[in-house]
Design an enzyme around this catalytic site. Structure first.
Site, mmCIF file in Angstrom:
data_model
loop_
_atom_site.group_PDB
_atom_site.id
_atom_site.type_symbol
_atom_site.label_atom_id
_atom_site.label_comp_id
_atom_site.label_asym_id
_atom_site.label_seq_id
_atom_site.Cartn_x
_atom_site.Cartn_y
_atom_site.Cartn_z
ATOM 1 N N GLY A 343 55.876 30.606 -10.967
ATOM 2 C CA GLY A 343 56.893 30.457 -9.934
ATOM 3 C C GLY A 343 56.315 29.728 -8.734
ATOM 4 N N CYS A 344 57.100 29.572 -7.688
ATOM 5 C CA CYS A 344 56.626 28.844 -6.508
ATOM 6 C C CYS A 344 55.552 29.623 -5.752
ATOM 7 C CB CYS A 344 57.790 28.515 -5.579
ATOM 8 S SG CYS A 344 58.621 29.955 -4.901
ATOM 9 N N THR A 345 55.459 30.918 -5.997
ATOM 10 C CA THR A 345 54.430 31.724 -5.314
ATOM 11 C C THR A 345 53.312 32.158 -6.258
ATOM 12 O OG1 THR A 345 55.639 33.789 -5.704
ATOM 13 C CG2 THR A 345 56.108 32.599 -3.662
#
Length: 370
Positions: A343-345
């Site tokens: 994911g983006c994190t």
């Protein structure tokens, strides 16, 4: 005492008084030795750095000649200098340096933990130690309650668990909260630019790269013009203050390293280090690090059949990238279909909405997430 020594003592005393009246700072100033060979910018840069440092009220001398590190060590041992600035110094295993940079987003000071050296041969254990080393450096530089963030890199989640356990056991550590909307002590690239945390924890190779970027991004890379350099070597039982710069460090960075060293001496960095290590040990640091070692022992992988595929829209984050596939298999073992992803994190596991709560409970019980 001979007449010559008495006269020198009186002369030195009058010079100290005159200097104190001029600067408003009383007390003997620590002398910082600058032992640098191989600078890409020549000796004139070293002398310029000393001039810049002295303009701010710091005292430094150049150490030259053959076997410059041996000379430097002898001068540290005798007390002729209180700390040193050098490059390519062979620290023992267990010692790493804590850099200090100014971040471009907000102009804040940030401590990079670590930048050179080897705190431990295990990456995750090294990052846990680096967090404590960073706290020592920040406190010894006048930051009374520094905040700690962990760069979102390999090993970060395991380091996070260890540091949270250390805090739970009584070690006084303040965690930063990411400036991104979802918060947390896991720091993104945005947080590095903004200086969200006082201390940014990472492995030394990543920290070395970050320090070079922060120090030289305005010059094209061949001249480090910003910040305080790669910092002091810190480790349990290490009793010297030796600062590291690079061959590309320019006069402002070398002068910054002299300033950084003087602050560490004046604030008694070695005493602060001893106190912090004692506090961490009382909070079970040794057992926590041993737990990280034992959790990585290889175990035979059992054959686990993949459950029937289903639509996976729920995301579970907070899993260490090195544990991602093992976590998926742990869910398969409980007949929950899961897929890994990024994911983006950071790393995520995707499951169906129906299985989300049960999957979180399983992964939490197994120690993959908090």
């Amino acid at each position: 005492m001979s007449d010559i020594k008495i006269k020198k003592l009186i002369a030195d005393t009058f010079l100290e008084v005159a200097d104190a009246l001029e600067t408003g700072e009383f007390g003997k100033k620590p002398v910082i030795g600058v032992a640098i060979e191989g600078s890409e910018h020549g000796m004139e840069t070293i002398h310029e750095a000393i001039y810049l440092a002295e303009k701010k009220g710091y005292k430094a001398i150049v150490i030259e000649g053959e076997e410059v590190h041996k000379k430097m060590e002898a001068m540290l041992e005798s007390g002729e200098i209180a700390a040193a600035v050098t490059m390519h110094y062979p620290f023992p295993i267990g010692v790493s340096t804590i850099g200090r940079v100014v971040t471009p987003g907000r102009g804040r000071e940030m401590y990079i933990a670590a930048t050179t050296g080897t705190s431990d041969t295990d990456r995750t254990i090294a990052m846990v130690k680096n967090a404590i080393y960073g706290i020592i450096a920040a406190k010894a530089s006048g930051v009374p309650n520094p905040t700690v963030g962990i760069a979102n890199i390999d090993g970060a989640r395991q380091a996070e668990k260890a540091l949270l356990k250390l805090k739970e056991n009584g070690y006084d550590i303040s965690f930063a909260d990411s400036a991104r909307a979802d918060g947390g002590l896991m720091m993104r690239g945005n947080d590095l630019l903004a200086g969200t945390s006082d201390i940014m924890v990472m492995d030394a190779l990543t920290g070395n790269l970050m320090t070079k970027i922060f120090s030289a991004y305005t010059t094209g890379g061949n001249y480090e013009s910003l910040g305080w350099g790669y910092g002091p070597g810190i480790g349990m039982g290490y009793d010297k203050i030796i600062m590291i710069i690079s061959r590309a460090s320019g006069a402002p960075v070398i002068a910054g390293a002299i300033e950084y060293a003087a602050e560490l001496v004046q604030n008694n960095c070695l005493r602060i280090a001893e106190e912090e290590f004692n506090k961490a040990e009382k909070a079970g640091l040794k057992d926590i690090l041993e737990g990280l070692k034992s959790s990585k022992k290889a175990e035979p992988v059992a054959e686990i059949k993949e459950p029937p595929k289903e639509v996976v829209t729920a995301q579970i984050s907070g899993i260490e990238v090195m544990d991602l596939e093992d976590a998926v298999r742990a869910l398969w073992k409980e007949n929950i279909y899961a897929e890994s992803g990024m994911g983006c994190t950071g790393p995520i596991i995707r499951v169906s909405e129906a299985n989300n709560h049960r999957a979180v409970a399983i992964l939490s019980a197994a120690g993959y997430i908090q």
